[in-house]
Motif scaffolding. Structure first.
Motif, short mmCIF file in Angstrom:
data_model
loop_
_atom_site.label_atom_id
_atom_site.label_comp_id
_atom_site.label_asym_id
_atom_site.label_seq_id
_atom_site.Cartn_x
_atom_site.Cartn_y
_atom_site.Cartn_z
N GLU A 1 -4.10 17.69 11.38
CA GLU A 1 -3.45 18.99 11.61
C GLU A 1 -1.95 18.92 11.32
O GLU A 1 -1.37 19.86 10.77
N LYS A 2 -1.32 17.81 11.68
CA LYS A 2 0.13 17.67 11.51
C LYS A 2 0.52 17.45 10.04
O LYS A 2 1.48 18.03 9.55
N CYS A 3 -0.22 16.58 9.35
CA CYS A 3 0.20 16.14 8.02
C CYS A 3 -0.58 16.78 6.87
O CYS A 3 -0.14 16.69 5.72
N TYR A 4 -1.72 17.40 7.16
CA TYR A 4 -2.58 17.89 6.07
C TYR A 4 -3.08 19.31 6.31
O TYR A 4 -4.20 19.65 5.93
N SER A 5 -2.25 20.15 6.89
CA SER A 5 -2.68 21.53 7.16
C SER A 5 -3.04 22.26 5.86
O SER A 5 -3.86 23.18 5.87
N ASN A 6 -2.48 21.82 4.74
CA ASN A 6 -2.79 22.44 3.44
C ASN A 6 -3.90 21.71 2.70
O ASN A 6 -4.21 22.02 1.55
N HIS A 7 -4.48 20.68 3.32
CA HIS A 7 -5.59 19.89 2.75
C HIS A 7 -5.20 19.13 1.48
O HIS A 7 -6.06 18.81 0.67
N ASP A 8 -3.92 18.83 1.32
CA ASP A 8 -3.44 18.05 0.17
C ASP A 8 -3.37 16.59 0.61
O ASP A 8 -2.33 16.08 0.99
N GLU B 1 -10.71 10.00 3.39
CA GLU B 1 -11.89 10.74 3.82
C GLU B 1 -11.49 11.59 5.01
O GLU B 1 -11.36 11.08 6.13
N PRO B 2 -11.23 12.89 4.81
CA PRO B 2 -10.71 13.74 5.88
C PRO B 2 -11.55 13.72 7.15
O PRO B 2 -11.00 13.79 8.26
N ALA B 3 -12.86 13.59 7.04
CA ALA B 3 -13.72 13.61 8.23
C ALA B 3 -13.49 12.42 9.15
O ALA B 3 -13.82 12.47 10.33
N THR B 4 -12.90 11.35 8.61
CA THR B 4 -12.66 10.15 9.44
C THR B 4 -11.23 10.07 9.95
O THR B 4 -10.87 9.11 10.64
N THR C 1 0.85 -1.18 0.00
CA THR C 1 0.00 0.00 0.00
C THR C 1 0.89 1.23 0.00
O THR C 1 1.82 1.33 0.81
N VAL C 2 0.62 2.15 -0.92
CA VAL C 2 1.36 3.41 -1.01
C VAL C 2 0.36 4.55 -1.00
O VAL C 2 -0.80 4.39 -1.37
N ALA C 3 0.82 5.71 -0.56
CA ALA C 3 -0.02 6.90 -0.48
C ALA C 3 0.56 7.97 -1.41
O ALA C 3 1.74 8.29 -1.32
N VAL C 4 -0.27 8.48 -2.30
CA VAL C 4 0.16 9.51 -3.25
C VAL C 4 -0.79 10.69 -3.15
O VAL C 4 -2.01 10.53 -3.26
N ARG C 5 -0.23 11.87 -2.94
CA ARG C 5 -1.05 13.08 -2.83
C ARG C 5 -1.61 13.48 -4.20
O ARG C 5 -0.97 13.27 -5.23
N TYR C 6 -2.78 14.08 -4.18
CA TYR C 6 -3.41 14.56 -5.41
C TYR C 6 -2.51 15.52 -6.18
O TYR C 6 -2.54 15.55 -7.41
#
Length: 169
Positions: free
Chosen positions: A145-152, A135-138, A52-57
């Motif tokens: 707050e630490k990893c997604y302050s820019n909502h990316d 899903e940001p709400a979950t 599993t890998v995570a890639v930002r939009y």
């Protein structure tokens, strides 16, 4: 030059190197890009070996992986390529040819069209079997707050490991 291995034979080494950086490579037609990742996982889901890998939009890799539905992971195991990992983690493939700039060789994949990085030691070739947008709400508020302050946010890609091998010495 390469020796086939069971996907979990070098799991410890993979997970130890991951926070220091490994290369995630994608290819869509003639476009090839590699980026440094430091987050991911390896295990079994749906009775299949999965990375599993995570890639930002916002990443160039995001566009490529969605068209190709495959990726490779190339892992340096001997402390090499620190400069290259740093470069590939800070520059965009939209703007530069990371392979050329870092002197990295794209070695043809065995089971997928996407190459691996020849200067590495451990390789996984994966076909995407599932992708899930975060899903940001979950998400835990502290992590958000630490990893997604820019909502990316990230999309998580579950790649079935179709080939795993190591460079023979």
């Amino acid at each position: 030059m390469f020796k086939d291995i069971h996907y979990n034979e070098y799991t410890k080494e993979f997970l130890e190197q991951l926070p220091k950086g490994v290369f995630l490579t994608v290819k869509d037609g003639e476009k090839i890009n590699t980026m440094t990742i430091g987050w991911g996982n390896i295990g079994v889901i749906w009775s299949k070996p999965i990375i599993t890998v995570a890639v930002r939009y916002s990443r160039y890799t995001y566009d490529l992986i969605n068209h190709s539905d495959e990726f490779t992971i190339s892992i340096p195991l001997n402390g090499q390529l620190k400069k290259e990992l740093g470069y590939c983690g800070t520059k965009s493939g939209r703007d530069v040819d990371k392979f050329k700039e870092c002197g990295l060789s794209a070695v043809k994949g065995r089971e997928v069209d996407t190459p691996v990085i020849g200067e590495c030691d451990l390789f996984y070739e994966c076909k995407v079997v599932y992708k899930q947008a975060m899903e940001p709400a979950t998400l835990d508020q502290i992590i958000d707050e630490k990893c997604y302050s820019n909502h990316d946010y990230h999309v998580l890609y579950y790649g079935e490991i179709v080939s795993s091998y190591i460079k023979e010495k």
